[in-house]
Design an enzyme around this catalytic site. Structure first.
Site, PDB file in Angstrom:
ATOM      1  N   HIS A 348      28.170  11.146 -13.601  1.00  0.00           N
ATOM      2  CA  HIS A 348      27.110  11.650 -14.477  1.00  0.00           C
ATOM      3  C   HIS A 348      27.578  12.710 -15.452  1.00  0.00           C
ATOM      4  O   HIS A 348      26.738  13.269 -16.168  1.00  0.00           O
ATOM      5  CB  HIS A 348      25.977  12.267 -13.649  1.00  0.00           C
ATOM      6  CG  HIS A 348      25.192  11.301 -12.838  1.00  0.00           C
ATOM      7  ND1 HIS A 348      24.059  10.678 -13.300  1.00  0.00           N
ATOM      8  CD2 HIS A 348      25.385  10.841 -11.586  1.00  0.00           C
ATOM      9  CE1 HIS A 348      23.575   9.888 -12.355  1.00  0.00           C
ATOM     10  NE2 HIS A 348      24.361   9.966 -11.302  1.00  0.00           N
ATOM     11  N   LYS A 527      14.566  21.021 -20.907  1.00  0.00           N
ATOM     12  CA  LYS A 527      15.709  20.575 -20.118  1.00  0.00           C
ATOM     13  C   LYS A 527      16.330  21.814 -19.501  1.00  0.00           C
ATOM     14  O   LYS A 527      15.927  22.938 -19.834  1.00  0.00           O
ATOM     15  CB  LYS A 527      16.735  19.831 -20.987  1.00  0.00           C
ATOM     16  CG  LYS A 527      17.085  20.599 -22.283  1.00  0.00           C
ATOM     17  CD  LYS A 527      18.016  19.814 -23.190  1.00  0.00           C
ATOM     18  CE  LYS A 527      17.345  18.762 -24.050  1.00  0.00           C
ATOM     19  NZ  LYS A 527      17.759  17.377 -23.774  1.00  0.00           N
ATOM     20  N   ARG A 528      17.297  21.638 -18.589  1.00  0.00           N
ATOM     21  CA  ARG A 528      17.989  22.807 -18.075  1.00  0.00           C
ATOM     22  C   ARG A 528      18.604  23.612 -19.223  1.00  0.00           C
ATOM     23  O   ARG A 528      18.982  23.051 -20.261  1.00  0.00           O
ATOM     24  CB  ARG A 528      19.097  22.374 -17.087  1.00  0.00           C
ATOM     25  CG  ARG A 528      18.545  21.908 -15.760  1.00  0.00           C
ATOM     26  CD  ARG A 528      17.749  22.974 -15.072  1.00  0.00           C
ATOM     27  NE  ARG A 528      18.625  23.970 -14.517  1.00  0.00           N
ATOM     28  CZ  ARG A 528      18.833  24.161 -13.220  1.00  0.00           C
ATOM     29  NH1 ARG A 528      18.186  23.420 -12.331  1.00  0.00           N
ATOM     30  NH2 ARG A 528      19.640  25.099 -12.794  1.00  0.00           N
ATOM     31  N   LYS A 533      23.822  22.134 -24.084  1.00  0.00           N
ATOM     32  CA  LYS A 533      22.558  21.572 -24.577  1.00  0.00           C
ATOM     33  C   LYS A 533      22.056  22.322 -25.819  1.00  0.00           C
ATOM     34  O   LYS A 533      21.168  21.870 -26.515  1.00  0.00           O
ATOM     35  CB  LYS A 533      21.506  21.595 -23.473  1.00  0.00           C
ATOM     36  CG  LYS A 533      21.869  20.683 -22.278  1.00  0.00           C
ATOM     37  CD  LYS A 533      20.814  20.770 -21.188  1.00  0.00           C
ATOM     38  CE  LYS A 533      21.191  20.016 -19.917  1.00  0.00           C
ATOM     39  NZ  LYS A 533      21.000  18.550 -20.035  1.00  0.00           N
ATOM     40  N   THR A 635      17.756  11.653 -20.284  1.00  0.00           N
ATOM     41  CA  THR A 635      16.685  10.720 -19.936  1.00  0.00           C
ATOM     42  C   THR A 635      15.369  11.225 -20.538  1.00  0.00           C
ATOM     43  O   THR A 635      14.488  10.423 -20.844  1.00  0.00           O
ATOM     44  CB  THR A 635      16.533  10.570 -18.406  1.00  0.00           C
ATOM     45  OG1 THR A 635      16.548  11.873 -17.822  1.00  0.00           O
ATOM     46  CG2 THR A 635      17.664   9.743 -17.837  1.00  0.00           C
ATOM     47  N   LYS A 639      11.978   9.388 -22.698  1.00  0.00           N
ATOM     48  CA  LYS A 639      10.544   9.621 -22.454  1.00  0.00           C
ATOM     49  C   LYS A 639       9.848  10.010 -23.758  1.00  0.00           C
ATOM     50  O   LYS A 639       8.729   9.563 -24.046  1.00  0.00           O
ATOM     51  CB  LYS A 639      10.363  10.727 -21.401  1.00  0.00           C
ATOM     52  CG  LYS A 639      10.956  10.357 -20.042  1.00  0.00           C
ATOM     53  CD  LYS A 639      11.129  11.565 -19.115  1.00  0.00           C
ATOM     54  CE  LYS A 639      12.037  11.211 -17.938  1.00  0.00           C
ATOM     55  NZ  LYS A 639      12.471  12.381 -17.153  1.00  0.00           N
TER      56      LYS A 639
END
Ligand code: Z57
Length: 790
Positions: A348, A527-528, A533, A635, A639
């Site tokens: 991952h 998100k985290r 990110k 992911t 969505k």
């Protein structure tokens, strides 16, 4: 089932299971009673699925995962059983509101982020497709910590989801496994025997997972750790009351708490024990079931597929060999081949800090026999591949990635881009040796939770135009495409988004006290919190936008609400600085009368699955802005696209495939490619040059440095700024102007509502491929070799 029947069942549970009468029932009492009444409906299909699996002597898949980020279960179960309307009516008659009752359930937060949520989506899809199998994990007493903000700083508090009884699970006191740790290894008549020094019991807790329309149900089996003996009576009788409970404390510690580090291996002894605990318990359970149906271990790979969700259960390789070789007496190489043909492994991440390594000294202490077996696995590998430079044991560590790869017959990446990078970087050597082993299975999300459950307005509209078949055949959304030419459909589509936004605006006012304009663009990054990110790229652009707006408030700006959500690992100092910065910036901007409704920044605390279900359907813009090459898939991105938010994103992870599906003209692309990022880093001045070339970026950085957002305290973000100005590994500066310019294209598109809504509707119509049903079918065909039983 009629509403009256359900109402009777709820009342029966209220009295007989909860011991309450209606006059005194609280929302909790009704929620538990409804849960038990709905659970009753799951039992028959659950038994029937098991019966069919035995009757077909089918191969089964076992999904081993440290994390299952399930969220709430009641609404999913009600929807999948087609009981939404019925439950609504039944509760109305009792004077309760279904929405409120559903919201009373605590989230099962047994996961950190994407990896755990993916496992939960996979369980839903396996039950929908009729893929016989089971999820195995840990029944953490405390899931992911609860986040609050004190003066903008993240505070962690323990999560306590089991304070109330867990209505969905069945404890299985008879299904216990004894799991040993430590001790010694000795040879006995030519076989090695491990005598552990300590042991705990793993006790099974089963939750049925019902698929769409109740046609199939699988089991999520979570292991809780318990002492072998509740009490050391001898110590107690000596008067050593504390010592008498020591065993119990040690045992329960193992399943006490989820490690809150996303993509960051902590290297703690307790974590290794957790990994072995649930992996060993699961393997014993799997082998007992296998041996109850088959008497020949040769059949194992034909009847059992075991999927390792990342390296966390990687000890499954050595443990399975230990069982087959030490306990059943198979030749080592033979045991290794059977194990490999049974196991497969999902990677991952490429982040080096996430690739697990365990010190050999630690492993020797906790799992002495397994360390010996790992050394023999490496020997066997090198005997077959004498030229290979690959080692499992290196620098005093056991490298779990290499171990997993060598012990798996399939290794998969989670998006096309990521799979290519797995082949060309982390596992390049092993890929050369085993060119057929690495395959791609791009992630997906379950449409039951993420469209049908979370977005009833859009769901009703879709079903009205194309029928209900899309729920378990998501590519049927393609049939919406011609409707974007229909003004009536587009008006309804826009109205469904507007309704969701109005609901969210009310919720934001309730939970944060901030009034936002529902007509503004809702721009969401959830998100985290992680440097890769790049939430700090987003907040820098927010600052620059605010500065430009203030300089020229009447320039026709497009009003925006910037919404953030997410937790930082408690020990991740830089991520926590980013959280504080976002909160500091929000406080200043939200109080500015000059910008007023043009710009608001909202950061509700304690982002979790249930909050995502509120935010995503109400979003206009989805922020997927990771440094290219770093986000394995994502992911959340899927969505958002399904729910009609447009993406602003880099060519990273599954963004690449989303853009291909929705069309480049319906996706806001910016930034360097993965290759360009690597090349740019070669220039040690890349960040300085970017700042020099961008007065806007320089101005935003200066705004932080001069204390505008920190009550004049210029030192608060000195470390963060020094990193951006001095090193900037995640290329915030080098991508800033591209991001800014792209955001202004976003503004221009949003300013034309008809154009925007058309793009949004095309995102919905073209994202059906991102169903986790498609992903699971891919695993069944390419990895597990299992066919559906319905
Ligand atoms: C985690 O949530 C992910 C990777 C990890 O190595 C760990 Br540990 C936790 C995430 C990736 O960051 C996402 O990009 C990906 O979509 C998700 O796993 C599911 O594959």
């Amino acid at each position: 089932m009629t509403a009256q029947e359900l109402q009777k069942a709820v009342l029966r549970h209220l009295e007989l299971s909860l011991g309450k009468d209606l006059a005194h029932a609280t929302v909790y009492d009704i929620r538990m009673s409804l849960t038990l009444a709905v659970r009753d409906q799951v039992i028959a299909p659950w038994f029937e699925s098991t019966r069919k699996t035995y009757a077909a002597q089918s191969k089964r898949v076992y999904y081993l995962s440290m994390e299952f980020l399930i969220g709430r279960l009641l609404e999913d179960a009600v929807n999948n059983l087609g009981l939404k309307q019925t439950a609504q009516e039944a509760l109305d008659a009792l004077g309760f509101d279904l929405t409120q009752v559903i919201a009373d359930e605590p989230d099962a937060a047994l996961g950190n982020g994407g990896l755990g949520r993916l496992a939960a989506c996979f369980l839903d899809s396996m039950s929908t497709i009729g893929c016989p199998g089971m999820g195995y994990g840990i029944r953490y007493e405390h899931g992911l910590f609860r986040q609050s903000f004190h003066d903008g700083v993240q505070i962690e508090e323990p999560e306590d989801w089991l304070r109330q009884p867990h209505g969905w699970e069945f404890a299985r006191p008879e299904a216990v496994e004894r799991i040993g740790f430590g001790g010694t290894v000795e040879a006995h008549d030519g076989r090695m025997r491990w005598s552990p020094a300590d042991a705990v019991l793993a006790k099974a807790h089963d939750t049925p997972i019902i698929g769409w329309q109740g046609q199939w149900a699988n089991t999520l089996r979570l292991w809780g750790a318990e002492p072998i003996q509740a009490f050391d009576l001898e110590a107690f009788n000596r008067g050593d009351f504390v010592g008498a409970a020591e065993q119990e404390a040690f045992a329960r510690t193992i399943s006490r708490v989820l490690y809150p580090d996303d993509t960051n291996g902590e290297g703690k002894e307790l974590r290794l024990k957790q990994e072995y605990f649930f992996t060993a318990a699961s393997l014993r359970d799997i082998l007992r079931r296998f041996l109850s149906e088959h008497d020949d271990l040769e059949l194992l790979p034909q009847k059992v597929a075991i999927q390792l969700n990342d390296t966390h259960p990687a000890i499954a390789g050595p443990e399975l060999i230990r069982i087959l070789h030490d306990e059943h007496g198979l030749e080592f190489d033979h045991a290794m081949a059977l194990a490999r043909n049974t196991l497969s492994f999902t990677n991952h991440t490429l982040l080096p800090e996430a690739l697990e390594r365990w010190p050999q000294a630690l492993m020797a202490r906790v799992l002495p026999r397994h360390l010996q077996i790992i050394a023999r696995i490496e020997e066997a590998f090198l005997a077959a591949q004498p030229e290979s430079p690959v080692r499992i044991l290196e620098d005093g560590d056991v490298r779990m990635g290499e171990l997993s790869f060598i012990m798996a017959h399939r290794v998969n990446g989670v998006s096309a881009l990521h799979t290519g990078l797995v082949k060309s970087t982390v596992f390049a050597q092993l890929h050369r040796t085993f060119p057929d082993r690495i395959v791609n299975q791009t992630n997906g999300v379950t449409p039951r939770r993420w469209v049908l459950g979370a977005n009833p307005r859009l769901s009703a509209l879709i079903t009205d135009r194309i029928g209900p078949g899309w729920v378990d055949d998501l590519e049927q959304l393609g049939a919406l495409e011609p409707h974007v030419e229909d003004a009536g459909f587009m008006a309804d589509y826009a109205a469904s988004k507007a309704g969701n936004k109005a609901d969210l605006a009310a919720w934001i006012a309730d939970t944060t006290g901030i009034a936002v304009d529902p007509a503004a663009m809702f721009d969401v990054q959830i998100k985290r919190i992680h440097e890769y990110k790049r939430q700090h790229l987003n907040i820098l652009e927010t600052i620059a936008l605010w500065q430009d707006m203030r300089a020229n408030p009447r320039a026709g700006w497009v009003p925006r609400v910037k919404i953030f959500g997410g937790k930082a690992a408690p020990g991740y100092v830089r991520a926590k600085e980013i959280i504080r910065l976002i909160n500091d910036v929000a406080r200043v901007i939200n109080a500015d009368p000059v910008t007023g409704d043009l710009l608001k920044v909202v950061y509700p605390a304690n982002y979790n699955v249930s909050m995502a279900e509120k935010l995503i359907p109400a979003s206009d813009l989805s922020e997927q802005i990771s440094t290219a090459g770093k986000e394995a898939s994502g992911t959340g991105n899927m969505k958002f696209a399904l729910n009609g938010a447009l993406t602003i994103g880099t060519l990273d992870g599954a963004n690449v495939e989303i853009r291909e599906h929705v069309g480049a003209e319906n996706f806001f692309l910016f930034g360097m490619t993965a290759e360009e990022v690597v090349a740019r880093r070669e220039d040690p001045q890349h960040q300085a040059k970017a700042i020099a070339a961008s007065p806007r970026l320089a101005g935003a950085l200066k705004g932080i440095a001069d204390g505008t957002f920190s009550d004049g305290d210029g030192a608060r973000y000195a470390a963060l700024l020094a990193d951006l100005r001095g090193h900037d590994y995640f290329t915030i500066c080098a991508d800033f102007d591209s991001y800014w310019n792209c955001q202004r294209q976003v503004d221009a598109a949003f300013a034309d509502p008809a154009r925007w809504m058309r793009m949004a509707a095309l995102n919905t119509a073209r994202s059906g491929w991102f169903s986790s049903d498609r992903t699971i079918r891919g695993y069944m065909a390419d990895v597990w070799d299992i066919t559906p039983l319905i």
